[in-house]
Design a protein around this motif. Structure first.
Motif, PDB file in Angstrom:
ATOM      1  N   HIS A 199       0.836  -1.204   0.000  1.00 17.95           N
ATOM      2  CA  HIS A 199       0.000   0.000   0.000  1.00 17.95           C
ATOM      3  C   HIS A 199       0.871   1.254   0.000  1.00 17.95           C
ATOM      4  O   HIS A 199       0.659   2.181  -0.787  1.00 17.95           O
ATOM      5  N   LEU A 218      -8.415   0.880   0.734  1.00 21.22           N
ATOM      6  CA  LEU A 218      -8.510   1.177   2.160  1.00 21.22           C
ATOM      7  C   LEU A 218      -9.954   1.222   2.641  1.00 21.22           C
ATOM      8  O   LEU A 218     -10.238   0.862   3.790  1.00 21.22           O
ATOM      9  N   VAL A 261      -6.661  -0.262   9.591  1.00 22.52           N
ATOM     10  CA  VAL A 261      -6.765   0.952   8.781  1.00 22.52           C
ATOM     11  C   VAL A 261      -7.314   2.110   9.610  1.00 22.52           C
ATOM     12  O   VAL A 261      -6.841   3.248   9.509  1.00 22.52           O
ATOM     13  N   TYR A 303      -8.560   9.402   3.776  1.00 21.63           N
ATOM     14  CA  TYR A 303      -8.670   8.263   2.851  1.00 21.63           C
ATOM     15  C   TYR A 303      -8.426   8.729   1.421  1.00 21.63           C
ATOM     16  O   TYR A 303      -7.771   8.027   0.634  1.00 21.63           O
ATOM     17  N   ASP A 317      -5.359   6.516  -0.205  1.00 18.94           N
ATOM     18  CA  ASP A 317      -5.887   5.258  -0.728  1.00 18.94           C
ATOM     19  C   ASP A 317      -5.438   5.105  -2.172  1.00 18.94           C
ATOM     20  O   ASP A 317      -5.857   5.871  -3.040  1.00 18.94           O
TER      21      ASP A 317
END
Length: 300
Positions: free
Chosen positions: A156, A195, A208, A223, A227
């Motif tokens: 990520h 996410l 998260v 986010y 993300d």
């Protein structure tokens, strides 16, 4: 039957050296180098080539690509870079210089925004630090051949870092780095690349939400900023590897990212591979990881 988590604590060769990209204890990267006397030819480096375009041609030592590893562990402090040592040693045995970055994590001063501050700084500056630290030695780093490899939460972070050009002007970390070399690409192993879905599924008991200080409805701006699925496509090619038997991060995360990112993104699902097989040089999935890194360099 072998416990796939055994790789997390398996003994492995220690790093050759450690470089610091900041003043805090977690702002460091461990470095592995291939053995100079028996250096294999690695993708993108012609046999017999010496010198390094970033540090001067004609000097002793063979220039090799650098793999920057971003470890996973759901961004939590209990999982640090040490669990990636077998992975790093395996990459070094394949002929690469390797730098495993550390960063502040939830429970040790990390989370929003510190984790992202650190990863952005590390990926921008560590390659040059490694090149400087190894200059004049038998193994030299080619800064025009850098690949970022992340696993799980590290995937990520690696894909996010390659997507910062998609952030709006003025947002934290917006724009491409003007400090470090642009990577040839990113290899994302079992990546947490959605996410919103990770929060909804409560992966690793709220990992998260702990990272970002709440869910998507509570922290929509956060986010939106970190993300990867909202920041497609990345600024470099992305290769996704995901085990079909992954019990920790659903393979559908990588499928959704590949579908959204389109051209420049490649997805390979590995039959019978689990979450930790992708960082285990003793697993049947490991050759696919080496192939992915080599392919990124061939395309560069």
């Amino acid at each position: 039957m072998r416990d796939p988590r055994e790789v997390l604590t398996r003994a492995a060769p220690p790093p050759r050296l450690t470089v610091a990209y900041g003043d805090l204890p977690d702002q460091v990267a461990d470095v592995w180098l291939p053995d100079a006397p028996s250096l294999p030819d690695v993708p993108g480096v012609p046999a017999g080539k010496s010198g390094n375009r970033a540090t001067g041609e004609g000097k002793s030592g063979k220039a090799v690509p650098l793999v920057v590893v971003v470890h996973g562990g759901f961004w939590r402090a209990e999982y640090d870079r040490r669990h990636a040592r077998p992975q790093c040693a395996g990459l070094a045995a394949a002929g690469y210089a390797v730098a495993a970055i550390e960063y502040r994590r939830v429970g040790s001063g990390g989370g929003w925004p510190a984790t992202f501050d650190d990863v952005a700084a590390a990926l921008d500056t560590v390659p040059a630090l490694v090149a400087a630290a190894t200059a004049g030695g038998p193994v030299r780093v080619d800064l025009e051949r850098v690949v970022h490899v992340g696993h799980s939460a590290g995937a990520h972070l690696a894909v996010w870092a390659a997507s910062r050009h998609r952030l709006p002007p003025g947002a934290p970390w917006a724009g491409e780095s003007s400090v470090g070399p642009r990577p040839a690409g990113v290899v994302a192993l079992a990546g947490v690349l959605d996410l919103d879905a990770a929060a909804e599924l409560d992966l690793d008991h709220g990992a998260v939400r702990a990272l970002l200080g709440g869910g998507p409805a509570e922290r929509p701006d956060r986010y939106a900023a970190v993300d990867p699925l909202r920041l497609v496509p990345a600024g470099v090619p992305v290769t996704l590897l995901h085990g079909a038997d992954d019990r920790y991060v659903p393979p559908d995360f990588s499928r959704r990212y590949a579908a959204a990112a389109g051209a420049g993104t490649t997805l390979r699902e590995l039959t019978s591979a689990g979450h930790f097989d992708l960082i285990d040089p003793e697993s049947s999935a490991w050759p696919a990881v080496l192939d992915a890194v080599a392919e990124v360099l061939r395309r560069a």
